[in-house]
Every structure is written in C-alpha cells, then in structure tokens.
Design an enzyme around this catalytic site. Structure first.
Site, PDB file in Angstrom:
ATOM      1  N   ARG A   1       0.819  -1.230   0.000  1.00 47.47           N
ATOM      2  CA  ARG A   1       0.000   0.000   0.000  1.00 47.47           C
ATOM      3  C   ARG A   1       0.849   1.275   0.000  1.00 47.47           C
ATOM      4  NH1 ARG A   1      -3.021  -3.172   3.585  1.00 47.47           N
ATOM      5  NH2 ARG A   1      -4.789  -4.110   2.504  1.00 47.47           N
TER       6      ARG A   1
ATOM      7  N   GLU B   1       8.844  18.042 -25.183  1.00 47.08           N
ATOM      8  CA  GLU B   1       8.237  18.382 -23.891  1.00 47.08           C
ATOM      9  C   GLU B   1       8.735  19.755 -23.435  1.00 47.08           C
ATOM     10  OE1 GLU B   1       5.273  17.174 -21.920  1.00 47.08           O
ATOM     11  OE2 GLU B   1       6.229  15.457 -22.863  1.00 47.08           O
TER      12      GLU B   1
ATOM     13  N   ARG C   1      -3.871  21.686 -13.405  1.00 48.30           N
ATOM     14  CA  ARG C   1      -2.784  20.782 -13.812  1.00 48.30           C
ATOM     15  C   ARG C   1      -2.930  20.318 -15.261  1.00 48.30           C
ATOM     16  NH1 ARG C   1       0.373  16.100 -10.458  1.00 48.30           N
ATOM     17  NH2 ARG C   1       1.574  15.309 -12.232  1.00 48.30           N
TER      18      ARG C   1
ATOM     19  N   ASN D   1      -0.842  19.220 -19.925  1.00 52.43           N
ATOM     20  CA  ASN D   1      -1.205  18.328 -21.020  1.00 52.43           C
ATOM     21  C   ASN D   1      -1.207  19.075 -22.360  1.00 52.43           C
ATOM     22  OD1 ASN D   1      -1.927  15.627 -21.523  1.00 52.43           O
ATOM     23  ND2 ASN D   1      -4.040  16.260 -21.933  1.00 52.43           N
TER      24      ASN D   1
ATOM     25  N   HIS E   1      -0.781  17.417 -25.775  1.00 46.60           N
ATOM     26  CA  HIS E   1      -0.781  15.966 -25.563  1.00 46.60           C
ATOM     27  C   HIS E   1      -2.008  15.235 -26.079  1.00 46.60           C
ATOM     28  CE1 HIS E   1       2.698  16.880 -23.199  1.00 46.60           C
ATOM     29  NE2 HIS E   1       2.862  15.637 -22.837  1.00 46.60           N
TER      30      HIS E   1
ATOM     31  N   HIS F   1      -1.140  11.856 -27.777  1.00 42.92           N
ATOM     32  CA  HIS F   1      -1.504  10.533 -27.256  1.00 42.92           C
ATOM     33  C   HIS F   1      -2.251   9.725 -28.312  1.00 42.92           C
ATOM     34  CE1 HIS F   1      -1.102  11.777 -22.761  1.00 42.92           C
ATOM     35  NE2 HIS F   1       0.026  11.326 -23.263  1.00 42.92           N
TER      36      HIS F   1
ATOM     37  N   HIS G   1       7.561  10.132 -28.213  1.00 44.19           N
ATOM     38  CA  HIS G   1       6.583  10.937 -27.482  1.00 44.19           C
ATOM     39  C   HIS G   1       6.749  12.444 -27.753  1.00 44.19           C
ATOM     40  CE1 HIS G   1       3.810  12.195 -24.386  1.00 44.19           C
ATOM     41  NE2 HIS G   1       4.746  12.916 -23.815  1.00 44.19           N
TER      42      HIS G   1
HETATM   43  N1  GLY Z   1       2.598  15.055 -17.552  1.00 47.11           N
HETATM   44  C1  GLY Z   1       1.525  15.843 -17.131  1.00 47.11           C
HETATM   45  C2  GLY Z   1       1.362  15.904 -15.646  1.00 47.11           C
HETATM   46  O1  GLY Z   1       2.244  15.462 -14.927  1.00 47.11           O
HETATM   47  O2  GLY Z   1       0.360  16.357 -15.158  1.00 47.11           O
END
Ligand code: GLY
Length: 340
Positions: free
Chosen positions: A110, A174, A216, A220, A223, A227, A239
């Site tokens: 866990r 990136e 957050r 992206n 992306h 993707h 990527h």
């Molecule tokens: N790679 C995108 C994130 O970490 O939110």
C-alpha cells in the site's frame, strides 16, 4: 546544483538539478530504509549508489513493458527479496521506468517511498516530477495509475549527454511545451537552468493542483493529439515528436477558434522547428481514427477536450466540434504536389 522545491504540505520534496547530482542519492533516501530496490532497464549506462543494501530489478524495454504484468513481476520480486514498507524503491531510467516503478512503489505494501533518478530529458522535465505514476492498457496509454509523490527527484544533467540523439530530441518536444506555459526563451538558458526552469513551472502547477482538478491539465498542452498518434501505434513517432505535432495542432485549433492570432501560431511553429521537431501529421494519417482516440483520452470528461492557448493563457477548452478539428488538421497536413 539547483534545488527546486515541490510544495505539497507533508508530501513536499525537492528536485535536485545539475551535473553529478546522482551522487546525492544516499543522502535523500529516508533514514529508516534499510534496503533499496533499484528498478532500471538493461544496458542503461548509468549507475547509482544508495549507500545501503540494495538490489537491481530489471524491467523490459518499450511501451509494452509499461504494463500491469511488469508491476506484478516487480512487486513479486520485491516481496521475495523481503522489501518492507520502511524501505525505498529507486527508479533509475526514463519516463517508462519512473512511471512503472513509481506505480509499483505506490501499490506495494500500500505504498513505499520512491526516489526518481530520471535519465532522459523527457523524464527530468516531466514524468519524474509531480507524482503521476501508471501503466498502459491495450486500450490506451496511462489508463491505470496512482498519484504517488516521490520522496526526492535527482535530475542529473550529466547523464543527458549519454542519450541517443533522437531520444534527446524527443525530450525537446516536452521542453517546447514549457515555452508556452510561462517559460519564455528557454532555448537561451544553459542546460541545467533550462531543466530547472521547466521543473519550477511544473512544481508550481502541481503545487496548486496536485490531482488535476483543473489547472494541472495545462501540463497536457499538446498531448491530446500526441496521445492519439501514439496510441494509433502505426506512426514512427517518439513521445516528444508527437507532442511537437500536438503543440502546433493545438495552436491551429486555438487560431480556428479565434483565441490566438497568426503570430502566436507562427511562434509555436518557430519553437518546434528550432528544436528540429516535426510539425506536420505523418503521411497517410487516418483522421477518423485520431478523432476517435482523442475522444477516448482519459482527460476527455465531456466531449472533446483540448488544452488551448488564448487571451488568459493556456487552459482546458471543452466541446470542440469536428469541423473545427478538421480545419486545424488541414493546416498541419503535408500537401502533395499535384503533377502538372
Ligand atoms: N505530464 C503531465 C502531468 O504530470 O500532469
């Protein structure tokens, strides 16, 4: 050495950036850990010393190795060795290793501490920072995972010199993303400051929205199409190369929606091409397939969601119609010269 804090209350940690920082590994492992499981891949030309009893656990190469089967195998091997909840996993490698080993650490007993030592540019500026861990399913990339913050991250910029050219260039895709997330002229900075600047941007975003309730999602940027191109699987794209195409596509989409002007689109194209990355769709691309895959993206909550640039900066935009998608596709399609 540059130290970038990731502020997450009692889960806060530091990202150390600079040449040779992997030699700090022993000092960042929790004191209570007697044993360290180092998860890495064969033939990685980088070694680390965690300063206590340790064993190396190898995982396979390629996206197929980023699977639940690998997580099961790692956890079984940890168990047979006697790794306890007080011990630590070290993920040494690219994003494939940090994502998979991070997820194994998140679920083993866990949850045990994980320290990431990312060895690719892509992993240093993205995958290893922020606590996203996970593996692929045949139905798509990263569909199973957990938020599991590392105990520390060591971004050793010295090891980037050992990367094959295409792997390094993939990381630049990136990096290009961060130009549009407040990074500005990152290409003008020395390597360690460039990496640290990206990490700082990511740390700030993650600190404000750890579990991707909203903001957050800006990480992206580029992306959604990337993707889909990767999941389709029949295009020879790394990527970062897919992200580069995705960034230009996102700019064209934002232009089609009148969110940005031609100059801003040109800025996207300029950054991507300055890093030697592609900005056009691969030849023979199946647009219906890409649209279907984009709709299945796990970030698509209602209809097609894209992260797009605009007057308030980069933000998620929902409910984009197919004609708009097609207009932007048209702008990134290679045109074949018709015979006279
Ligand atoms: N790679 C995108 C994130 O970490 O939110």
């Amino acid at each position: 050495m540059i130290v970038v804090p990731v502020a997450l209350g009692d889960r806060s940690y530091e990202v150390l950036v600079g040449p040779g920082v992997r030699s700090s590994l022993a000092s960042v492992i929790p004191e209570r850990s007697r044993r360290v499981a180092i998860v890495t891949q064969p033939e990685l030309p980088v070694a680390v010393d965690p300063g206590r009893e340790h064993r190396v656990f190898l995982m396979g190469q390629g996206e197929e190795a980023k699977s639940l089967a690998t997580v099961e195998q790692l956890c079984r091997e940890f168990s047979r060795w006697g790794l306890t909840r007080a011990d630590t996993v070290v993920a040494l490698g690219g994003g494939l290793v940090t994502d998979t080993a991070g997820f194994a650490a998140a679920v083993y007993h866990r949850g045990v501490a994980v320290v990431h030592v990312p060895t690719t540019l892509l992993a240093q500026i993205d995958a290893a920072v922020g606590g996203k861990t996970g593996v692929n399913l045949p139905e798509g990339k990263n569909l199973v995972g957990a938020f599991w913050q590392p105990h520390a991250v060591l971004c050793d910029t010295e090891v980037l010199a050992t990367l094959p050219e295409r792997e390094y260039r993939s990381g630049l895709g990136e990096l290009a993303k961060y130009h549009f997330l407040g990074g500005g002229r990152l290409d003008e900075l020395p390597l360690d400051e460039r990496v640290a600047s990206c990490v700082r941007i990511k740390a700030e975003v993650v600190g404000s929205d750890e579990r991707e309730g909203g903001r957050r999602a800006v990480l992206n940027y580029g992306h959604t199409l990337a993707h889909a191109l990767e999941t389709a699987g029949h295009y020879d794209l790394r990527h970062g190369e897919a992200v580069a195409i995705g960034l230009v596509y996102a700019a064209e989409l934002a232009r089609a929606l009148d969110r940005i002007d031609d100059e801003r689109v040109a800025e996207h194209r300029r950054v991507v091409s300055a890093y030697g990355l592609p900005s056009m769709l691969p030849p023979g691309v199946d647009l219906d397939e890409l649209v279907e895959l984009m709709a299945r993206d796990k970030k698509a909550v209602s209809g097609l969601t894209f992260v797009l640039d605009g007057p308030r900066g980069v933000e998620p935009v929902t409910g984009i119609d197919r004609p708009v998608l097609d207009r932007a596709f048209e702008a990134i399609r290679e045109r074949r010269e018709e015979p006279a």
